[in-house]
Design an enzyme around this catalytic site. Structure first.
Site, mmCIF file in Angstrom:
data_model
loop_
_atom_site.group_PDB
_atom_site.id
_atom_site.type_symbol
_atom_site.label_atom_id
_atom_site.label_comp_id
_atom_site.label_asym_id
_atom_site.label_seq_id
_atom_site.Cartn_x
_atom_site.Cartn_y
_atom_site.Cartn_z
ATOM 1 N N ASP A 149 28.010 113.609 -0.284
ATOM 2 C CA ASP A 149 28.499 113.720 -1.725
ATOM 3 C C ASP A 149 29.400 115.033 -1.693
ATOM 4 O O ASP A 149 28.800 115.944 -1.167
ATOM 5 C CB ASP A 149 27.678 113.584 -2.927
ATOM 6 C CG ASP A 149 27.133 111.924 -3.065
ATOM 7 O OD1 ASP A 149 27.833 111.040 -2.778
ATOM 8 O OD2 ASP A 149 26.163 111.858 -3.376
ATOM 9 N N ASP A 183 31.799 106.043 -3.702
ATOM 10 C CA ASP A 183 31.413 105.886 -5.188
ATOM 11 C C ASP A 183 32.657 105.682 -5.938
ATOM 12 O O ASP A 183 32.582 104.642 -7.034
ATOM 13 C CB ASP A 183 30.705 106.985 -5.626
ATOM 14 C CG ASP A 183 29.425 107.319 -4.914
ATOM 15 O OD1 ASP A 183 28.908 106.280 -4.313
ATOM 16 O OD2 ASP A 183 29.111 108.514 -4.734
#
EC number: 3.4.23.36
Length: 211
Positions: A149, A183
């Site tokens: 991330d 995401d």
């Protein structure tokens, strides 16, 4: 929207997602950040669990390794289900809105499952060092990779006024989650299904609007 265009959309998203993750892994040390704007940073973290870093071992009395394996296997079955949903949607010539939404969800889910399945065996550790691709001493094993991330939007970073009971003086930050492109596409696809539900599941209405 035909199957070729759907596959192309998925492929483009996968390419951008994996390119961004590989770049971050091979150029950033874990925890390193770069400020792009006051409200946007590139912050490298790794997620071993599900959404928001939740681990199955935090919920059930199992080890982190077993929890990670169960989560990865669940994601694999989910990918198969979403893939079939996409194929069936295209074959039934559903609305373009629905096909795009399912394509986005499938691409995002596939992007993160690549991390979970393979990153543990192709990268070494990012702790206190920049990781190497196809490392001789990888940090994990197959099915035990960590999701990369890097997108961080601390749009509000302040302190609660001291006069507020209980939380006064504590730090308040919005928006705190760190996420990735995969995401984002999943959230976008789900958002389309929620906010454009009638258009997504009503092909005739969409076709009439085009006419």
């Amino acid at each position: 929207m035909n199957l070729k265009k759907s596959i192309l959309l998925v492929a483009v998203i996968l390419f951008v997602d994996q390119l961004s993750k590989i770049y971050i892994k091979t150029h950033f040390v874990l925890g390193e950040s770069v400020t792009v704007f006051n409200w946007f940073k590139i912050l490298f973290i790794e997620n071993e669990g599900a959404a928001w870093g939740t681990k199955l071992s935090d919920i059930f009395p199992i080890t982190d390794e077993l929890g990670k394996l169960i989560l990865t296997i669940f994601r694999l079955f989910a990918i198969i289900g979403i893939g079939y949903w996409l194929y069936d949607t295209v074959q039934k010539k559903a609305s373009k809105t629905l096909i795009v939404a399912v394509s986005l969800i499938f691409a995002g889910a596939l992007g993160n499952i690549i991390d979970s399945v393979f990153y543990g065996v192709i990268f070494d550790d990012s702790f206190n060092q920049v990781a190497s691709l196809f490392a001789q001493d990888p940090y994990g094993s197959i099915f035990h990779g960590k999701v990369v991330d890097m997108l961080y939007f601390p749009m509000i970073d302040t302190t609660w006024p001291n006069w507020i009971p209980v939380i006064g003086g504590n730090n308040f930050r919005f928006f705190e989650p760190v996420f990735n492109i995969a995401d984002t596409t999943i959230s976008t696809g789900v958002g389309i299904l929620i906010f454009f539900n009638k258009k997504a599941f009503n092909k005739r209405e969409e076709e009439s609007q085009k006419e």
